[in-house]
Design a protein around this motif. Sequence first.
Motif, PDB file in Angstrom:
ATOM      1  N   GLN A   1      -6.583   8.786  -8.311  1.00 41.40           N
ATOM      2  CA  GLN A   1      -5.876   8.312  -7.114  1.00 41.40           C
ATOM      3  C   GLN A   1      -4.676   9.196  -6.770  1.00 41.40           C
ATOM      4  O   GLN A   1      -4.360   9.396  -5.602  1.00 41.40           O
ATOM      5  CB  GLN A   1      -5.351   6.879  -7.327  1.00 41.40           C
ATOM      6  N   LEU A   2      -4.015   9.688  -7.805  1.00 43.90           N
ATOM      7  CA  LEU A   2      -2.756  10.414  -7.587  1.00 43.90           C
ATOM      8  C   LEU A   2      -2.965  11.910  -7.324  1.00 43.90           C
ATOM      9  O   LEU A   2      -2.025  12.603  -6.965  1.00 43.90           O
ATOM     10  CB  LEU A   2      -1.839  10.242  -8.809  1.00 43.90           C
TER      11      LEU A   2
ATOM     12  N   HIS B   1       0.777   5.112   1.741  1.00 43.89           N
ATOM     13  CA  HIS B   1       0.674   4.537   0.423  1.00 43.89           C
ATOM     14  C   HIS B   1       1.662   3.407   0.222  1.00 43.89           C
ATOM     15  O   HIS B   1       1.416   2.445  -0.448  1.00 43.89           O
ATOM     16  CB  HIS B   1       1.075   5.620  -0.601  1.00 43.89           C
ATOM     17  N   GLY B   2       2.837   3.632   0.809  1.00 47.89           N
ATOM     18  CA  GLY B   2       3.958   2.797   0.422  1.00 47.89           C
ATOM     19  C   GLY B   2       4.223   1.619   1.335  1.00 47.89           C
ATOM     20  O   GLY B   2       5.174   0.901   1.132  1.00 47.89           O
ATOM     21  N   SER B   3       3.385   1.423   2.347  1.00 44.29           N
ATOM     22  CA  SER B   3       3.680   0.301   3.233  1.00 44.29           C
ATOM     23  C   SER B   3       3.503  -0.968   2.419  1.00 44.29           C
ATOM     24  O   SER B   3       2.417  -1.326   1.997  1.00 44.29           O
ATOM     25  CB  SER B   3       2.748   0.298   4.441  1.00 44.29           C
ATOM     26  N   GLN B   4       4.602  -1.576   2.138  1.00 45.32           N
ATOM     27  CA  GLN B   4       4.563  -2.670   1.175  1.00 45.32           C
ATOM     28  C   GLN B   4       4.534  -4.021   1.847  1.00 45.32           C
ATOM     29  O   GLN B   4       5.306  -4.297   2.740  1.00 45.32           O
ATOM     30  CB  GLN B   4       5.788  -2.598   0.272  1.00 45.32           C
ATOM     31  N   GLU B   5       3.613  -4.824   1.379  1.00 44.19           N
ATOM     32  CA  GLU B   5       3.579  -6.190   1.887  1.00 44.19           C
ATOM     33  C   GLU B   5       3.925  -7.098   0.733  1.00 44.19           C
ATOM     34  O   GLU B   5       3.055  -7.638   0.052  1.00 44.19           O
ATOM     35  CB  GLU B   5       2.190  -6.521   2.405  1.00 44.19           C
ATOM     36  N   ARG B   6       5.207  -7.217   0.506  1.00 40.46           N
ATOM     37  CA  ARG B   6       5.597  -8.082  -0.608  1.00 40.46           C
ATOM     38  C   ARG B   6       5.826  -9.472  -0.095  1.00 40.46           C
ATOM     39  O   ARG B   6       6.283  -9.668   1.014  1.00 40.46           O
ATOM     40  CB  ARG B   6       6.882  -7.557  -1.242  1.00 40.46           C
ATOM     41  N   LYS B   7       5.503 -10.410  -0.942  1.00 44.58           N
ATOM     42  CA  LYS B   7       5.707 -11.801  -0.542  1.00 44.58           C
ATOM     43  C   LYS B   7       7.167 -12.157  -0.729  1.00 44.58           C
ATOM     44  O   LYS B   7       7.821 -11.668  -1.616  1.00 44.58           O
ATOM     45  CB  LYS B   7       4.843 -12.707  -1.413  1.00 44.58           C
TER      46      LYS B   7
ATOM     47  N   LEU C   1     -11.653  -7.550  -8.777  1.00 44.65           N
ATOM     48  CA  LEU C   1     -11.961  -8.762  -9.550  1.00 44.65           C
ATOM     49  C   LEU C   1     -10.739  -9.666  -9.723  1.00 44.65           C
ATOM     50  O   LEU C   1      -9.606  -9.214  -9.648  1.00 44.65           O
ATOM     51  CB  LEU C   1     -12.477  -8.372 -10.945  1.00 44.65           C
TER      52      LEU C   1
ATOM     53  N   LEU D   1      -6.261   6.063 -12.248  1.00 45.89           N
ATOM     54  CA  LEU D   1      -4.958   6.361 -11.635  1.00 45.89           C
ATOM     55  C   LEU D   1      -4.807   7.860 -11.370  1.00 45.89           C
ATOM     56  O   LEU D   1      -4.310   8.266 -10.316  1.00 45.89           O
ATOM     57  CB  LEU D   1      -3.808   5.895 -12.534  1.00 45.89           C
TER      58      LEU D   1
ATOM     59  N   HIS E   1       7.290  11.653 -10.636  1.00 45.32           N
ATOM     60  CA  HIS E   1       6.650  10.429 -11.120  1.00 45.32           C
ATOM     61  C   HIS E   1       5.133  10.589 -11.172  1.00 45.32           C
ATOM     62  O   HIS E   1       4.490  10.280 -12.175  1.00 45.32           O
ATOM     63  CB  HIS E   1       7.040   9.250 -10.219  1.00 45.32           C
TER      64      HIS E   1
ATOM     65  N   ASP F   1      11.726  13.481  -7.000  1.00 40.17           N
ATOM     66  CA  ASP F   1      11.577  12.477  -8.058  1.00 40.17           C
ATOM     67  C   ASP F   1      10.275  11.706  -7.902  1.00 40.17           C
ATOM     68  O   ASP F   1       9.636  11.338  -8.881  1.00 40.17           O
ATOM     69  CB  ASP F   1      12.741  11.475  -8.005  1.00 40.17           C
TER      70      ASP F   1
ATOM     71  N   THR G   1     -11.549  -2.906  -9.057  1.00 34.60           N
ATOM     72  CA  THR G   1     -10.178  -3.384  -8.847  1.00 34.60           C
ATOM     73  C   THR G   1     -10.119  -4.653  -7.985  1.00 34.60           C
ATOM     74  O   THR G   1      -9.048  -5.156  -7.709  1.00 34.60           O
ATOM     75  CB  THR G   1      -9.300  -2.295  -8.210  1.00 34.60           C
TER      76      THR G   1
END
Lengths: 110, 147
Positions: free
Chosen positions: B112-113, B141-147, B95, B109, B34, B30, B93
Amino acid sequence: MEVKSANDSGITVITPMGRVDTSTAKVFEDAVMAAADANGKIAISFDSIDYISSAGLRVVLMLGKKLKASNGTLVLINMPEKIFSVFKMSGFDKILKICANFDEAKPLFG
Amino acid sequence: MLFEIKNKIDEITYLCDTVKAYCNSNDISDEKYHDIVLILDEMVTNIIMYAYPDGGEHVFSVEIEKTNDSYVNITITDNGIAFDPLAKDDPITSLDIEEREIGGLGIFLVKQLSECIEYSRIDDHNKLNIKVAIVKKEENHGSQERK
């Protein structure tokens, strides 16, 4: 494409469903812009979309600019990893607020 | 698998359904569906919107081929006006939100993909070859640093 809209604690939560692409971006744009005219506190939930194309990213950026100019707040929530990676590639993770879920986003609305 | 697309924006639905069915029957995850569908959406949308300024009805072809367990090759061929998507500058990217331009992200994109993209203009046709890796890359790619 369907766009759901709900109000929670004074925040308008918008949930696009399906694909956010060129053929559906106008529906998405109309929904978020109308919501932003009515309320400056907007959360968009991304848990119900298959993908977002550049046409959809354009709408999110336009909304972000609009709310920034009017001192409103936009927070993006419930983003699956694949969707988050597209926002990150676009550099949008640096200019837009992204939270794991609605509860984490709430304090950002003040 | 080779299929045809008309220069009408409603065709994106058919494109997505066709790609989904192809990925399902070829054991493509999946996550990679995507990426593949997003790449195709961006490039096919460009052709539908800009390749045929005469406004008449036209048809162009899309081919998806899983070459082995590692790659999917996408080939898009149209006989519209010459357009090299690789000639376009990438958006900046880094700015601030006020300075970011609205638009210009689609081809960026796709770059990138995908693993590699080749454009050629042959006999009045635009031919775009896009190679997509379908095994998970080591890079995070997916190491996410979400607040």
